[in-house]
Design a protein around this motif. Structure first.
Motif, short mmCIF file in Angstrom:
data_model
loop_
_atom_site.label_atom_id
_atom_site.label_comp_id
_atom_site.label_asym_id
_atom_site.label_seq_id
_atom_site.Cartn_x
_atom_site.Cartn_y
_atom_site.Cartn_z
N GLU A 86 -1.19 11.27 0.85
CA GLU A 86 -1.04 10.94 2.27
C GLU A 86 -0.26 9.65 2.48
OE1 GLU A 86 -5.08 10.96 3.69
OE2 GLU A 86 -5.19 13.15 3.64
N ARG A 87 -0.36 8.72 1.54
CA ARG A 87 0.36 7.44 1.65
C ARG A 87 1.83 7.54 1.26
NH1 ARG A 87 -3.13 2.28 -0.39
NH2 ARG A 87 -1.78 1.20 1.06
N LEU A 88 2.15 8.53 0.43
CA LEU A 88 3.51 8.61 -0.10
C LEU A 88 4.45 9.25 0.91
CD1 LEU A 88 2.69 9.80 -3.72
CD2 LEU A 88 3.35 7.50 -2.98
N PRO A 89 5.69 8.75 0.97
CA PRO A 89 6.67 9.36 1.87
C PRO A 89 6.95 10.80 1.46
CG PRO A 89 7.46 7.25 1.00
CD PRO A 89 6.19 7.59 0.27
N ALA A 90 7.06 11.67 2.44
CA ALA A 90 7.32 13.09 2.17
C ALA A 90 8.63 13.27 1.41
CB ALA A 90 7.35 13.87 3.47
N ALA A 91 9.56 12.34 1.59
CA ALA A 91 10.86 12.44 0.94
C ALA A 91 10.78 12.36 -0.58
CB ALA A 91 11.79 11.35 1.47
N GLY A 95 3.93 16.91 -4.44
CA GLY A 95 2.93 17.66 -3.69
C GLY A 95 1.62 17.70 -4.42
N PRO A 96 0.68 18.46 -3.90
CA PRO A 96 -0.66 18.53 -4.48
C PRO A 96 -0.70 19.01 -5.92
CG PRO A 96 -0.62 19.56 -2.32
CD PRO A 96 0.79 19.24 -2.67
N ASP A 97 0.32 19.76 -6.34
CA ASP A 97 0.33 20.27 -7.71
C ASP A 97 1.09 19.37 -8.68
OD1 ASP A 97 2.73 20.82 -6.47
OD2 ASP A 97 3.04 22.71 -7.53
N ALA A 98 1.59 18.24 -8.21
CA ALA A 98 2.34 17.30 -9.07
C ALA A 98 1.41 16.65 -10.08
CB ALA A 98 3.01 16.23 -8.22
N PRO A 99 1.88 16.45 -11.30
CA PRO A 99 1.04 15.74 -12.28
C PRO A 99 0.84 14.28 -11.87
CG PRO A 99 3.23 16.14 -13.17
CD PRO A 99 3.17 16.84 -11.86
N ILE A 104 2.43 8.55 -9.88
CA ILE A 104 2.58 7.13 -10.24
C ILE A 104 4.01 6.68 -9.96
CG2 ILE A 104 2.51 5.46 -12.15
CD1 ILE A 104 -0.24 6.64 -11.14
N LEU A 105 4.99 7.47 -10.38
CA LEU A 105 6.39 7.11 -10.11
C LEU A 105 6.67 7.06 -8.61
CD1 LEU A 105 8.44 9.02 -12.83
CD2 LEU A 105 8.36 6.55 -12.46
N ALA A 106 6.14 8.02 -7.84
CA ALA A 106 6.35 8.01 -6.40
C ALA A 106 5.69 6.80 -5.75
CB ALA A 106 5.81 9.31 -5.79
N ALA A 107 4.50 6.44 -6.20
CA ALA A 107 3.82 5.26 -5.68
C ALA A 107 4.61 3.99 -6.02
CB ALA A 107 2.40 5.17 -6.23
N TYR A 108 5.16 3.94 -7.22
CA TYR A 108 5.97 2.78 -7.61
C TYR A 108 7.19 2.66 -6.70
CZ TYR A 108 9.09 -0.20 -10.29
OH TYR A 108 9.95 -1.20 -10.66
N HIS A 109 7.84 3.77 -6.38
CA HIS A 109 9.01 3.70 -5.50
C HIS A 109 8.63 3.29 -4.08
CE1 HIS A 109 11.83 4.89 -8.46
NE2 HIS A 109 11.19 6.01 -8.72
N ALA A 110 7.42 3.64 -3.66
CA ALA A 110 6.98 3.29 -2.31
C ALA A 110 6.45 1.86 -2.21
CB ALA A 110 5.90 4.28 -1.85
N ALA A 111 5.77 1.39 -3.24
CA ALA A 111 5.08 0.10 -3.15
C ALA A 111 5.46 -0.91 -4.23
CB ALA A 111 3.57 0.32 -3.21
#
Length: 168
Positions: A86-91, A95-99, A104-111
Motif C-alpha cells: 500500500e505504501r509503494l508507488p503503483a509505478a 504486486g501481491p505475488d512479488a517475492p 525490498i528493492l521497491a521500498a528502497y527506490h521509494a524511501a
C-alpha cells in the motif's frame, strides 16, 4: 533460512569468482533451493536460497533492478507485505505475488536508506547501489537473522555465518 554473502574490494580489484564460490559454498546447508551469484567489478554477492513462502517459489537471487542497477540478497520473511504494498508507488510494478526481495528493492527506490523502517518481519539483507556506490546491510530490529561483517583496509565482507568470512 537462506544464506547471504558479499565481497566489496574497496581498493577496486575485481572480485574473484572462485573466492565468492568458496565463501558461498560454506552456506550450502542453508540453500537447498539453489545458489545465485552476481559479480560486477569489485563487488560480488551470492545467495544460497531456501524458499519458504508462496511468493518465493520462483524467486531468483541476487535480484538486480534493471532500472537502477541496485542489487539485493535477502534472508528472511516480511510480515507486513500488505501494508508495504500500500505504501509503494503503483509505478514500481510489484504486486501481491512479488517475492520479498522485489518488495525490498521497491521500498528502497521509494524511501532510500530509510526503507528498512517500513519493514516488519525477521530478516537480514544487503543492497548494493552502484550509482552511489553504497552497500547497505540491514537486520530486523530484534536481530533474528544473523549477519556478520568484517572490514580490512582493502575489503569489506559480510555473511550469514562467521565461518563464511573466515573462508576468505
Amino acid at each position: 533460512m537462506s544464506g547471504i554473502v558479499g565481497i566489496w574490494n574497496l581498493d577496486g580489484r575485481p572480485v574473484e569468482e572462485a573466492l565468492l564460490a568458496r565463501m558461498s559454498a560454506t552456506l550450502a546447508h542453508r540453500g537447498p533451493d539453489g545458489e545465485g551469484w552476481w559479480i560486477r567489478g569489485p563487488v560480488g554477492l551470492a545467495c544460497q536460497q531456501f524458499r519458504v513462502t508462496p511468493e518465493s517459489a520462483h524467486e531468483t537471487q541476487p535480484l538486480v533492478d534493471e532500472r537502477s542497477g541496485a542489487v539485493v540478497v535477502w534472508d528472511g520473511r516480511l510480515d507486513n507485505r500488505k501494508e508495504l504494498l500500500e505504501r509503494l508507488p503503483a509505478a514500481d510494478g510489484v504486486g501481491p505475488d512479488a517475492p520479498d526481495c522485489a518488495l525490498i528493492l521497491a521500498a528502497y527506490h521509494a524511501a532510500g536508506e530509510r526503507a528498512a523502517e517500513w519493514l516488519a518481519g525477521d530478516f537480514a539483507y544487503a543492497l548494493f547501489d552502484p550509482r552511489k556506490p553504497q552497500l547497505l546491510l540491514v537486520r530486523d530490529p530484534i536481530g533474528v537473522r544473523p549477519l556478520y561483517y568484517c572490514r580490512t583496509p582493502e575489503t569489506f565482507l559480510f555473511a550469514s555465518e562467521i565461518k563464511t568470512i573466515l573462508a576468505h
